[in-house]
Design a protein around this motif. Structure first.
Motif, PDB file in Angstrom:
ATOM      1  N   VAL A  75      -2.268 -13.520   8.979  1.00 26.20           N
ATOM      2  CA  VAL A  75      -1.286 -12.853   8.162  1.00 26.20           C
ATOM      3  C   VAL A  75      -0.845 -11.469   8.664  1.00 26.20           C
ATOM      4  N   LEU A  76       0.508 -11.273   8.908  1.00 27.07           N
ATOM      5  CA  LEU A  76       0.936 -10.088   9.487  1.00 27.07           C
ATOM      6  C   LEU A  76       0.335  -8.933   8.842  1.00 27.07           C
ATOM      7  N   PHE A  77       0.015  -7.985   9.700  1.00 26.40           N
ATOM      8  CA  PHE A  77      -0.274  -6.654   8.902  1.00 26.40           C
ATOM      9  C   PHE A  77       0.626  -5.899   8.365  1.00 26.40           C
ATOM     10  N   SER A  78       0.374  -5.319   7.223  1.00 27.96           N
ATOM     11  CA  SER A  78       1.181  -4.602   6.412  1.00 27.96           C
ATOM     12  C   SER A  78       0.479  -4.005   5.371  1.00 27.96           C
ATOM     13  N   THR A  79       0.437  -2.640   5.213  1.00 33.39           N
ATOM     14  CA  THR A  79      -0.268  -1.946   4.211  1.00 33.39           C
ATOM     15  C   THR A  79      -0.059  -2.327   2.773  1.00 33.39           C
ATOM     16  N   SER A  80       1.280  -2.405   2.577  1.00 33.47           N
ATOM     17  CA  SER A  80       1.510  -2.911   1.262  1.00 33.47           C
ATOM     18  C   SER A  80       1.129  -4.309   0.976  1.00 33.47           C
ATOM     19  N   LYS A  81       1.239  -5.380   1.850  1.00 37.23           N
ATOM     20  CA  LYS A  81       0.547  -6.533   1.633  1.00 37.23           C
ATOM     21  C   LYS A  81      -0.862  -6.557   1.549  1.00 37.23           C
ATOM     22  N   LEU A  82      -1.636  -5.617   2.253  1.00 40.87           N
ATOM     23  CA  LEU A  82      -3.006  -5.415   2.075  1.00 40.87           C
ATOM     24  C   LEU A  82      -3.453  -5.261   0.887  1.00 40.87           C
ATOM     25  N   ALA A  84      -1.653  -5.525  -1.871  1.00 42.23           N
ATOM     26  CA  ALA A  84      -1.269  -6.735  -2.920  1.00 42.23           C
ATOM     27  C   ALA A  84      -2.228  -7.707  -2.920  1.00 42.23           C
ATOM     28  N   MET A  85      -2.809  -8.108  -1.717  1.00 42.39           N
ATOM     29  CA  MET A  85      -3.666  -9.043  -1.513  1.00 42.39           C
ATOM     30  C   MET A  85      -5.263  -8.705  -2.219  1.00 42.39           C
ATOM     31  N   MET A  86      -5.712  -7.242  -1.982  1.00 39.44           N
ATOM     32  CA  MET A  86      -6.871  -6.792  -2.563  1.00 39.44           C
ATOM     33  C   MET A  86      -6.503  -6.826  -4.045  1.00 39.44           C
ATOM     34  N   THR A  87      -5.474  -6.120  -4.379  1.00 39.74           N
ATOM     35  CA  THR A  87      -5.256  -6.157  -5.860  1.00 39.74           C
ATOM     36  C   THR A  87      -5.341  -7.473  -6.903  1.00 39.74           C
ATOM     37  N   ASN A  88      -4.857  -8.369  -6.021  1.00 37.59           N
ATOM     38  CA  ASN A  88      -4.934  -9.924  -6.680  1.00 37.59           C
ATOM     39  C   ASN A  88      -6.313 -10.601  -6.424  1.00 37.59           C
ATOM     40  N   GLY A  89      -7.363 -10.023  -5.863  1.00 38.63           N
ATOM     41  CA  GLY A  89      -8.693 -10.541  -5.835  1.00 38.63           C
ATOM     42  C   GLY A  89      -8.609 -11.317  -4.636  1.00 38.63           C
ATOM     43  N   ASN A  90      -7.817 -11.473  -3.725  1.00 41.29           N
ATOM     44  CA  ASN A  90      -7.743 -12.482  -2.759  1.00 41.29           C
ATOM     45  C   ASN A  90      -7.527 -11.681  -1.465  1.00 41.29           C
ATOM     46  N   PRO A  91      -8.217 -10.891  -0.775  1.00 38.77           N
ATOM     47  CA  PRO A  91      -8.051  -9.928   0.526  1.00 38.77           C
ATOM     48  C   PRO A  91      -8.354 -10.964   1.674  1.00 38.77           C
ATOM     49  N   PRO A  92      -7.634 -10.308   2.697  1.00 47.06           N
ATOM     50  CA  PRO A  92      -7.966 -10.845   4.006  1.00 47.06           C
ATOM     51  C   PRO A  92      -9.441 -10.861   4.038  1.00 47.06           C
ATOM     52  N   ASP A  93     -10.010 -11.547   5.113  1.00 51.76           N
ATOM     53  CA  ASP A  93     -11.614 -11.652   5.426  1.00 51.76           C
ATOM     54  C   ASP A  93     -11.754 -10.552   6.705  1.00 51.76           C
ATOM     55  N   LEU A  94     -10.650 -10.311   7.608  1.00 55.96           N
ATOM     56  CA  LEU A  94     -10.770  -9.320   8.514  1.00 55.96           C
ATOM     57  C   LEU A  94      -9.295  -8.660   8.611  1.00 55.96           C
ATOM     58  N   VAL A  95      -9.483  -7.365   8.791  1.00 52.56           N
ATOM     59  CA  VAL A  95      -8.207  -6.481   8.613  1.00 52.56           C
ATOM     60  C   VAL A  95      -8.236  -5.610   9.999  1.00 52.56           C
ATOM     61  N   ARG A  96      -6.999  -5.519  10.596  1.00 56.36           N
ATOM     62  CA  ARG A  96      -7.047  -4.753  11.876  1.00 56.36           C
ATOM     63  C   ARG A  96      -6.946  -3.301  11.414  1.00 56.36           C
TER      64      ARG A  96
END
Length: 449
Positions: A75-82, A84-96
């Protein structure tokens, strides 16, 4: 109080991840972190990796599946996307992230997994093999560089070191810097002025580039070099009016005013130092060891290029920080922590790490891989000699957990140009930076609670 990965962050802490609470109304994260027991595997699973282009190639993703049995979705890195994903309970598994500035910010908000239990059981990543730069990814709830490990750097440079072009020095009849002894910042700037070339009002050769990875943590490092600290003891405030911070700020504004190098009032059309240095249009570049990965590909430039120690302020401290420490971290709410850790091990300790070490695009963050750093040519041996000596002067320079580096950079870039253009005194600038940045930090501290 140390943030614990097993406890979900409060709603207020989580909302503070967003700029100005833009995710207001989102559900708070909750639940417990997975405990490590037995062997870590994850084969057959899919890991979502949030990264920027170039962090991991398509070929490496294929290689990861072959080596570990784990598929990687990017997933292309984006703070807002990160957020949103954490808010929705479906975060990435690894984040740069950049350990130098991101680790305290996210750890203080309780959204990073404490990786100490994983390191303790790993046969690939041994704590006694970790270069001290990985301490940028540690945070004990108060101080960066201590406490649990929340991530790891893939490679690093001591970003205040600089490369210089001997041919441009010789053409301008400027003495080369000493090989192993640092010059003062004042001497560096004086050389840069003498090395700068202009024609018809245009800069044809930059005398030197000194901008660091990001201005806020660069200024924090300059202030430590001057003998002080930009942040208060609890990192909740900045003070640019102390003698040391004022010296650091004044030096950087002087650098910008004299237009010896790129800045926000004199941008480099190439947007970064590499192409300009390679084109013999930049005499010095404070890019650290990693720029050697580019320099070594140019067989005419490489023998003319030298790596030099980080400058220091007379009467201050000799320090040589890493301003990035780019790597990965695992969100505390990841659903695939074991599989994420297996990719983490593979990326930081196996084939990709060995390839990076041999490429010269950074210092490996495992001490056992340093022997792979390129040293075939005489100019590579010379650079390694300087770099090995400089490692003795590395130290973690703590960054605030109460604001992102980007937020503080935005404030600086809004206020500072007037001073760079000579329309505002450095003392006035210091006061305005204090006011605006401390408002930002105050809000951040209230949100973290």
């Amino acid at each position: 109080m140390r943030p614990h990965a097993g406890v979900g962050p409060s709603r207020r802490r989580f909302l503070s991840l967003s700029a100005g609470g833009a995710v207001a109304g989102a559900a708070a994260l909750s639940g417990c972190a997975m405990r490590v027991s037995g062997a870590v595997s994850g084969s057959g699973e899919t890991v979502t990796l949030m990264a920027k282009p170039g962090d991991i190639t398509a070929d490496l993703i294929k290689q990861a599946h072959k080596d570990t049995g784990i598929k990687i979705d990017t997933v292309l890195f984006s703070t807002s996307k990160l957020i949103a994903m954490m808010t929705n309970g479906n975060p990435p598994d690894l984040v740069r992230g950049l350990g130098a500035v991101d680790a305290p910010y996210y750890a203080a908000r309780g959204v990073m997994e404490d990786l100490d239990p994983y390191f303790a059981k790993s046969g690939v990543l041994r704590v006694d093999d970790l270069d001290p730069v990985n301490d940028l990814w540690r945070y004990d709830g108060r101080v960066q560089g201590r406490g649990p490990r929340y991530g790891m750097a893939k490679d690093f440079s001591q970003d205040s070191m600089y490369w210089y072009n001997t041919a441009l020095f010789d053409r301008a009849a400027v003495d080369h810097p000493p090989e192993l002894e640092p010059v003062t910042f004042e001497e560096w700037l004086e050389k840069a002025k003498r090395l700068t070339r202009r024609k018809n009002g245009q800069t044809t050769v930059f005398g030197g580039s000194y901008n660091g990875v990001a201005t806020p943590n660069m200024l924090a490092g300059l202030t430590v070099s001057a003998g002080g600290n930009l942040f208060s003891d609890d990192y909740s405030r900045v003070d640019f009016t102390t003698p040391e911070a004022r010296k650091a700020l004044g030096w950087y504004i002087d650098y910008c005013r004299t237009k010896v190098g790129p800045s926000i009032i004199q941008p480099d059309p190439n947007t970064w130092d590499g192409p300009t240095f390679q084109a013999n249009r930049m005499a010095m570049s404070n890019s650290g060891y990693w720029l050697g990965g580019l320099i070594d590909t140019d067989k005419k430039l490489a023998p003319l290029s030298r790596l030099a120690p980080a400058p220091y302020f007379e009467g201050g401290r000799r320090v040589s920080p890493c301003q990035a420490g780019t790597g990965f971290w695992i969100p505390a709410k990841s659903h695939n922590k074991d599989a994420a850790w297996r990719i983490f091990e593979w990326f930081f300790g196996e084939a990709p790490a060995k390839a990076r070490a041999a490429g010269g695009w950074g210092i490996p963050t495992l001490k056992s891989l340093r022997s792979l750093m390129p040293a075939q040519e005489s100019y590579q041996k010379r650079a390694l000699k300087v770099q090995d000596e400089e490692l003795k002067h590395f130290s973690v320079i703590g960054f605030t957990p109460y604001a992102t580096a980007d937020a503080l950079l935005g404030i600086f870039n809004q206020i500072a140009p007037a001073a760079m253009n000579g329309a505002m005194s450095v003392d006035t600038l210091a006061g305005r930076l204090n006011s605006a940045m401390n408002d930002q930090l105050k809000r951040g501290k209230e949100q973290v609670g």
